[in-house]
Design a protein around this motif. Structure first.
Motif, mmCIF file in Angstrom:
data_model
loop_
_atom_site.group_PDB
_atom_site.id
_atom_site.type_symbol
_atom_site.label_atom_id
_atom_site.label_comp_id
_atom_site.label_asym_id
_atom_site.label_seq_id
_atom_site.Cartn_x
_atom_site.Cartn_y
_atom_site.Cartn_z
ATOM 1 N N ASP A 173 -1.719 -3.356 -1.256
ATOM 2 C CA ASP A 173 -0.457 -4.383 -0.843
ATOM 3 C C ASP A 173 0.015 -5.060 0.086
ATOM 4 O O ASP A 173 -1.189 -5.720 0.841
ATOM 5 N N CYS B 180 3.113 -1.151 -3.295
ATOM 6 C CA CYS B 180 3.729 0.248 -3.060
ATOM 7 C C CYS B 180 5.011 0.568 -2.560
ATOM 8 O O CYS B 180 5.376 -0.308 -2.143
ATOM 9 N N ASN C 123 -3.594 -4.614 3.107
ATOM 10 C CA ASN C 123 -3.713 -3.455 3.073
ATOM 11 C C ASN C 123 -4.641 -3.222 1.762
ATOM 12 O O ASN C 123 -4.014 -2.596 0.871
ATOM 13 N N CYS D 157 -4.836 0.235 -0.754
ATOM 14 C CA CYS D 157 -3.736 0.515 -1.847
ATOM 15 C C CYS D 157 -3.802 -0.978 -2.395
ATOM 16 O O CYS D 157 -3.172 -1.223 -3.440
HETATM 17 ZN ZN ZN Z 1 0.875 1.189 -0.463
#
Ligand code: ZN
Length: 161
Positions: A41, A65, A36, A39
């Motif tokens: 991730d 996160c 992702n 972010c």
């Molecule tokens: Zn995240």
């Protein structure tokens, strides 16, 4: 509602600190990686499936996160021992909730219910969805007939091994 929020935050942090699915699998049927970029991730997911189409084990290596890790951990918690069809059903429900729907009445979704508040934060929704979109790809890799489960996303990248 403050107390409820605190409880949910604690559930999420518990999964983040000690995620389910940390045990490596001997011979996973599939290995898929999700990312992702919004972010940062990352998630590696491995899945073992028995001859009856039941998910015997899931292994995740999450790096992201708290929302992304907790969501992946809850996925493992909920889907270990479930059939592929049950996995698809829960995945569809979770995605619908992240898009603003409520949980279907009369069913217990366990710790996953702690993530419902994420739907109010569109960027964090991607964090919560990463594991479930990675699961879609894992299902499709295991059984090409499940390829229709894979829904393209503008942001989340998923690749197979
Ligand atoms: Zn995240």
């Amino acid at each position: 509602m403050q107390g409820l929020d605190d409880l949910y935050r604690e559930v999420i942090l518990d999964h983040y600190r000690t995620p389910h699915g940390s045990d490596a699998l001997e011979n996973p049927a599939v290995k898929v990686e999700g990312f992702n970029p919004l972010c940062g991730d990352e998630l590696v997911m491995e899945m073992s499936v028995d001859a009856d189409g039941r998910i015997t084990a899931l292994h995740i290596e999450p790096n992201g996160c708290s929302i992304s890790v907790a969501s992946a951990s809850m996925l493992v918690q909920q889907l270990s021992g479930k059939t592929l069809q049950e996995a698809i059903a829960l995945k569809d429900i979770f995605k619908a909730v992240m898009r603003g729907e409520s949980w279907p009445a009369g069913q217990d979704f366990g710790d996953l219910e702690a993530l419902e508040g994420v739907k109010n934060f569109p960027v964090r929704v991607k964090c919560a969805l990463l594991a479930w979109m990675t699961l879609e790809q894992a299902l499709a890799q295991y059984d090409p007939e499940l390829a229709g489960q894979v829904e393209a996303d503008d942001d989340i990248e998923v690749k197979t091994h």
